[in-house]
Design a protein around this motif. Sequence first.
Motif, PDB file in Angstrom:
ATOM      1  N   PHE A 101       0.929  -1.194   0.105  1.00  0.00           N
ATOM      2  CA  PHE A 101      -0.032   0.013  -0.043  1.00  0.00           C
ATOM      3  C   PHE A 101       0.811   1.344  -0.013  1.00  0.00           C
ATOM      4  O   PHE A 101       2.303   1.289   0.248  1.00  0.00           O
ATOM      5  CB  PHE A 101      -1.184   0.022   1.256  1.00  0.00           C
ATOM      6  CG  PHE A 101      -0.145  -0.001   2.611  1.00  0.00           C
ATOM      7  CD1 PHE A 101      -0.008   1.089   3.279  1.00  0.00           C
ATOM      8  CD2 PHE A 101      -0.035  -1.347   2.991  1.00  0.00           C
ATOM      9  CE1 PHE A 101       0.561   1.008   4.467  1.00  0.00           C
ATOM     10  CE2 PHE A 101       0.776  -1.183   4.282  1.00  0.00           C
ATOM     11  CZ  PHE A 101       0.789  -0.105   5.118  1.00  0.00           C
ATOM     12  N   GLU A 102       0.353   2.308  -0.199  1.00  0.00           N
ATOM     13  CA  GLU A 102       1.049   3.668  -0.143  1.00  0.00           C
ATOM     14  C   GLU A 102       0.398   4.672   0.650  1.00  0.00           C
ATOM     15  O   GLU A 102      -0.560   4.615   1.357  1.00  0.00           O
ATOM     16  CB  GLU A 102       0.994   4.365  -1.738  1.00  0.00           C
ATOM     17  CG  GLU A 102       1.915   3.373  -2.614  1.00  0.00           C
ATOM     18  CD  GLU A 102       2.027   3.988  -4.031  1.00  0.00           C
ATOM     19  OE1 GLU A 102       1.286   5.412  -4.147  1.00  0.00           O
ATOM     20  OE2 GLU A 102       2.351   3.358  -5.135  1.00  0.00           O
ATOM     21  N   GLY A 103       1.505   5.604   1.094  1.00  0.00           N
ATOM     22  CA  GLY A 103       1.104   6.545   2.007  1.00  0.00           C
ATOM     23  C   GLY A 103       2.348   7.454   2.357  1.00  0.00           C
ATOM     24  O   GLY A 103       3.082   7.504   1.729  1.00  0.00           O
ATOM     25  N   ASP A 104       1.678   8.305   3.682  1.00  0.00           N
ATOM     26  CA  ASP A 104       2.778   9.435   3.772  1.00  0.00           C
ATOM     27  C   ASP A 104       3.326   8.982   5.430  1.00  0.00           C
ATOM     28  O   ASP A 104       3.199   8.039   5.691  1.00  0.00           O
ATOM     29  CB  ASP A 104       2.227  10.695   3.676  1.00  0.00           C
ATOM     30  CG  ASP A 104       0.943  11.042   4.298  1.00  0.00           C
ATOM     31  OD1 ASP A 104       0.586  10.039   5.356  1.00  0.00           O
ATOM     32  OD2 ASP A 104       0.254  12.136   4.200  1.00  0.00           O
ATOM     33  N   GLU A 105       3.989  10.115   6.139  1.00  0.00           N
ATOM     34  CA  GLU A 105       4.332  10.110   7.127  1.00  0.00           C
ATOM     35  C   GLU A 105       3.269   9.597   8.413  1.00  0.00           C
ATOM     36  O   GLU A 105       3.431   8.988   9.119  1.00  0.00           O
ATOM     37  CB  GLU A 105       5.069  11.184   7.631  1.00  0.00           C
ATOM     38  CG  GLU A 105       6.330  11.653   6.974  1.00  0.00           C
ATOM     39  CD  GLU A 105       6.114  12.602   5.767  1.00  0.00           C
ATOM     40  OE1 GLU A 105       7.003  13.058   5.115  1.00  0.00           O
ATOM     41  OE2 GLU A 105       4.906  12.500   5.170  1.00  0.00           O
ATOM     42  N   ARG A 106       2.070  10.246   7.910  1.00  0.00           N
ATOM     43  CA  ARG A 106       0.910   9.807   8.989  1.00  0.00           C
ATOM     44  C   ARG A 106       0.598   8.432   8.669  1.00  0.00           C
ATOM     45  O   ARG A 106       0.383   7.908   9.845  1.00  0.00           O
ATOM     46  CB  ARG A 106      -0.208  10.845   8.427  1.00  0.00           C
ATOM     47  CG  ARG A 106      -1.386  10.469   9.469  1.00  0.00           C
ATOM     48  CD  ARG A 106      -2.650  11.483   9.286  1.00  0.00           C
ATOM     49  NE  ARG A 106      -3.577  11.524  10.180  1.00  0.00           N
ATOM     50  CZ  ARG A 106      -3.621  12.339  11.448  1.00  0.00           C
ATOM     51  NH1 ARG A 106      -2.599  13.098  11.533  1.00  0.00           N
ATOM     52  NH2 ARG A 106      -4.672  12.071  12.350  1.00  0.00           N
ATOM     53  N   THR A 107       0.667   8.059   7.535  1.00  0.00           N
ATOM     54  CA  THR A 107       0.452   6.507   7.482  1.00  0.00           C
ATOM     55  C   THR A 107       1.383   5.632   8.205  1.00  0.00           C
ATOM     56  O   THR A 107       0.888   4.559   8.708  1.00  0.00           O
ATOM     57  CB  THR A 107       0.525   6.113   5.867  1.00  0.00           C
ATOM     58  OG1 THR A 107      -0.275   7.090   5.290  1.00  0.00           O
ATOM     59  CG2 THR A 107       0.190   4.644   5.739  1.00  0.00           C
ATOM     60  N   ILE A 108       2.675   5.778   8.588  1.00  0.00           N
ATOM     61  CA  ILE A 108       3.400   5.253   9.395  1.00  0.00           C
ATOM     62  C   ILE A 108       3.156   5.188  10.612  1.00  0.00           C
ATOM     63  O   ILE A 108       3.016   3.882  11.249  1.00  0.00           O
ATOM     64  CB  ILE A 108       4.911   5.950   9.136  1.00  0.00           C
ATOM     65  CG1 ILE A 108       5.635   5.817   7.732  1.00  0.00           C
ATOM     66  CG2 ILE A 108       5.913   5.316  10.245  1.00  0.00           C
ATOM     67  CD1 ILE A 108       6.817   6.432   7.650  1.00  0.00           C
TER      68      ILE A 108
END
Length: 374
Positions: A37-44
């Motif tokens: 999946f893909e995401g940003d820092e918040r996803t981490i």
Amino acid sequence: MNFKFIVNTPMGLERVVSDEIKSLGLETELENGRVYFEGDERTIVETNLKLRTVDRIRIVLGDFTVKTFDELFEAVKALPLSDILGPNAEFPVTGRSHKSTLYSVPDVQRITKKAIVEHLKDAFSMTGKLPEDGPRYKIDINILKDRAILTVDTSGDALHKRGYRLAQGDAPIKETLAAAMLKLANYTGENTLYDPFTGSGTIALEAAMIARNIAPGSNRSFDSESWDIIPEELWTEVRTECENAADYDKEVKIYATDIEPGMIDIAIKNAEEVGLESDIEFSTLDVHDLNALDKNAQIVTNPPYGERIGEAKAVESMYGKIGQLMDDHPTLNVYLMTSSKEFEEIVGKKATKRRKLFNGYIETTFYQYWGVKE
């Protein structure tokens, strides 16, 4: 920043993991034993704090074909590693290689480490030995059929380590597998839950956390909490959101029993560690003495498998009792994991659904019996 993430899953749980990731508003892509999946820092931050069924959240740093050590060195060195790793990063490198031209794992690790060192030296204009006295970035290089995937682990300790297990029995079930069993049972906390073989209480504790919507990572820390790319206030913000989302007023009925008093003592201590001792009724009880059950109740359990010499008849009797409970309580839903291939014959009922799962290295079947709906 935009990242591509990879989650490794036990065989048979790809869809369960994928559905949980999707519940956070993310799109997924599945392979055997993997979910991307893909995401940003918040996803981490969100995935580490909120996901119940996965062991690690890794960022994919590179995905390339490689057949020589020179190719490996150049491919790794060319990656934008310094976008994530700082000049004082500590970066231990683990590796695996299977059915590939580069079969020597120690050499694969050594070349990968060397390439990262050279990249960081160039990126930060450094000379000499790198200090590696800063935040930890656990790097892994996995080569399968000459396809190399380089990742960095955002989690640190595996996510099944929730922080509440002070002690355990001889054969504990992992917290992530217990959560997956409860997900497969569609457990939400609305129905009464029984675990008559509770051991150290893992299934009951995971159930209470699901029922109360308590984030599984709320009682621990993560490697990426010390990374420069994630502001400290973002961790504080998401942790506060998780705490506000928890429902401590919901009526929850969970009964966790075991024939061994020592295991019940351990389970109670673990429940106290996470503050859930009042949500679960623990008691020492032989499964044969379990009789009156609530309507529409769910049994979610991981009973003894009878693999030790002399245990087979006792375990068969336990399984027979589960069959009797289903006869006596038509609305009862049973979700049970065992390595026994004869379970359906012993209880005298065909399962509504079956799913192959692995409890560690033991191949098991997750038997699902749906009761009559009222």
